[in-house]
Design an enzyme around this catalytic site. Sequence first.
Site, PDB file in Angstrom:
ATOM      1  N   ASP A  43      41.658  48.805  40.145  1.00 42.54           N
ATOM      2  CA  ASP A  43      41.035  50.330  40.370  1.00 42.54           C
ATOM      3  C   ASP A  43      41.898  51.122  41.065  1.00 42.54           C
ATOM      4  O   ASP A  43      42.467  50.541  42.223  1.00 42.54           O
ATOM      5  CB  ASP A  43      39.732  49.895  40.825  1.00 42.54           C
ATOM      6  CG  ASP A  43      38.793  49.583  39.934  1.00 42.54           C
ATOM      7  OD1 ASP A  43      38.628  50.099  38.861  1.00 42.54           O
ATOM      8  OD2 ASP A  43      38.182  48.383  40.101  1.00 42.54           O
ATOM      9  N   GLU A  83      28.054  49.529  31.788  1.00 41.41           N
ATOM     10  CA  GLU A  83      28.726  48.649  32.241  1.00 41.41           C
ATOM     11  C   GLU A  83      28.654  48.678  34.012  1.00 41.41           C
ATOM     12  O   GLU A  83      28.878  50.051  34.395  1.00 41.41           O
ATOM     13  CB  GLU A  83      30.452  49.104  32.122  1.00 41.41           C
ATOM     14  CG  GLU A  83      31.535  47.976  32.827  1.00 41.41           C
ATOM     15  CD  GLU A  83      32.958  48.796  32.388  1.00 41.41           C
ATOM     16  OE1 GLU A  83      32.787  49.690  31.342  1.00 41.41           O
ATOM     17  OE2 GLU A  83      33.741  48.381  33.095  1.00 41.41           O
TER      18      GLU A  83
END
Lengths: 270, 437
Positions: free
Chosen positions: A64, A53
Amino acid sequence: MTGPSASTSTAFEKAKADGRAALIGYLPAGFPDVDGAIDGLKAMVVAGCDVIEIGLPYSDPVMDGPTIQAAAQQALDGGVRTRDVLRTVEAVAATGVPTVVMTYWNPIERYGVERFAADLANAGGAGLITPDITPDYADAWIAAADAHDLDRVFLVAPSSTDERIAMTTAASRGFVYATGVMGVTGGRRATAEVVGPLIARTKATTDLPVGVGVGVSTGEQAAELAEYADGVIVGSAFVRALLDNAGDRSAGLRALSALTEELAAGVRRA
Amino acid sequence: MSDPVTNPVTNPVTNPVSFDADDKGWFGGPLEGFGGKYMPEALMKALDELDAAWQEAKADPAFVADFEAILRDYANLPSPLYEAKRLSESVGRRILLKREDLNHTGAHKIRNVLGQALLTKRMGKSRVIAETGAGQHGVASATAAAYFGLDCTVYMGKVDTERQALNVARMQLLGAEVIPVESGSATLKDAINEALRDWVSSVETTAYLFGTAAGPHPFPTLVRDLVRGIGDEARAQSLEQYGALPDAIAACVGGGSNAIGLFTAFLDDADVRIYGFEAGGDGFDTGRHAATITAGDTGVLHGARTYVLQDDDGQTIESHSISAGLDYPGVGPQHSWLAKTGRATYQPVTDAEAMEAFALLSRTEGIIPAIESAHAVAGALRIAPDLPEGSTILVNLSGRGDKDMGTAVEWFGLGQAKPDGTPVGATDAQIAEGAKS
């Protein structure tokens, strides 16, 4: 041009045939620089990642935590561009491992959804993981993915209603990404207590494999979660391996390999 | 955005057009329009619940009555509509000011936070979070949290906590926890990112009091509905006090809540011209500005498709403005739609123009405006000569300038004294000209 892209589903099928969960490893493109990320991702392939990924660094990454934020910021400060992400995909996909891009939506909208899908497919990419767009707002991406035979990996969360899970899995292709915690990457630990019920609710709606990510960092956790999930997705821990060895590239690569091996052993222990 | 290019009106209104959103939050539909809900799946249930709770609450006469009573008894509303006679004389057109600067906490934002906090109580949540730029929305949120007995956490860019230390102290005094945000550019957009990260982790117990009419559906319509009293009141006051609607209305636009609050009541009054004034910063040509509608490209930021200041790869570009409240690289999606349809006109106003209007309003009317609101005053002065004689311009004076005295001191060179007591700094003439000394 690396030829037809490998769907992530082939990697899940292979892992299942081996009686284990798949290991999905993440790094942002351009971190610590474009070639450094390519070298790191290739080391992760060699050491046992089944799917790669690649993060597309973005200025406003709301899913995040601080670790991946710092890596993405370093990549952006280093001047990484969307075309560098595609170059990274091409280099990693050439190893034969299915390679997906994890991206916030605006860079794709800016590049052009159809154009990005075409260029991603040309680079050998398998598809996209999209953390801030859901199928009910993704008509353009769904059409482009169909046109270019790309995987659409949408997310389900512990807070998702059963109706939304059914809607999400119906629109997904390749695999479904189950977020293991209510939170951002690199924060709380995912536990079987939260993940188990979410995966059961997801599997009740689809035959697609289900990978669990967010809050997974160790081989022990990988082993625990592999009992429930078809795949285990790790991001922040790989980024931390490089951050902890900033300035020493070969030590960073050794740390990535060691973590991959620990996690790969974990998904085989379940 | 490499060169600033003014966004054209690409879809002029020739047929009746809906200026409102559909039930998925699209202004103008999903293909050509703006808005939507680009958010992590983890937040979708909460956003759906908020939407449903708001539809239910606004149809509930008891809720509406509660909200009106709090605004009246606690927030000092409705605010007056005031004819600024000396300012009017100086420009030759009648200028009316909607005095939101007189509201409790000093700006229109109290309407939004009291409404959202009342809704939070109704939904049974016990904690609120908010982002803030200059600190005005943070102070308003901390105030509403104190009023309703809710826990409150405010995210504020570290750069802004230093620029606006007094507002940090006010929030703390009101019982809120202020968390400085150091990621990204450490300003408003990063405070929003951090508040969203908190919300992803805390959504079961926590409501996000979004500070402007932007963000994912339902915030653009929810916030608009809560602040539209500005325009509803002003329209009625104009008819009652002057027997006519204004010929033009004007407001400053950052995220755009005070502007949409004024505009909404007038959207169907085809003869009323609508103007939004964006922050032109150092000047449009310098690239250092926050004129999102004028210069931005269509993109997705903080959950909505709208005009965004961004580079060729879709990375957000930092905005610049002397006014922290306008210093944002996105804008509420309804404004993007009003611009595209041509119903409203948006123009940039530079820091220097705004500061000139700031000084002029102070000296002609005895009203020190927020620098945000001074952009609207400056814009009104600019358009005044283009309107026929006898025209009336209604300006939303969205906030007061107490918070901006530090900036004014620096800009005009005010308030200093030499060790021997001799005053230094700007001369009267310099201040009157609004010139940076």
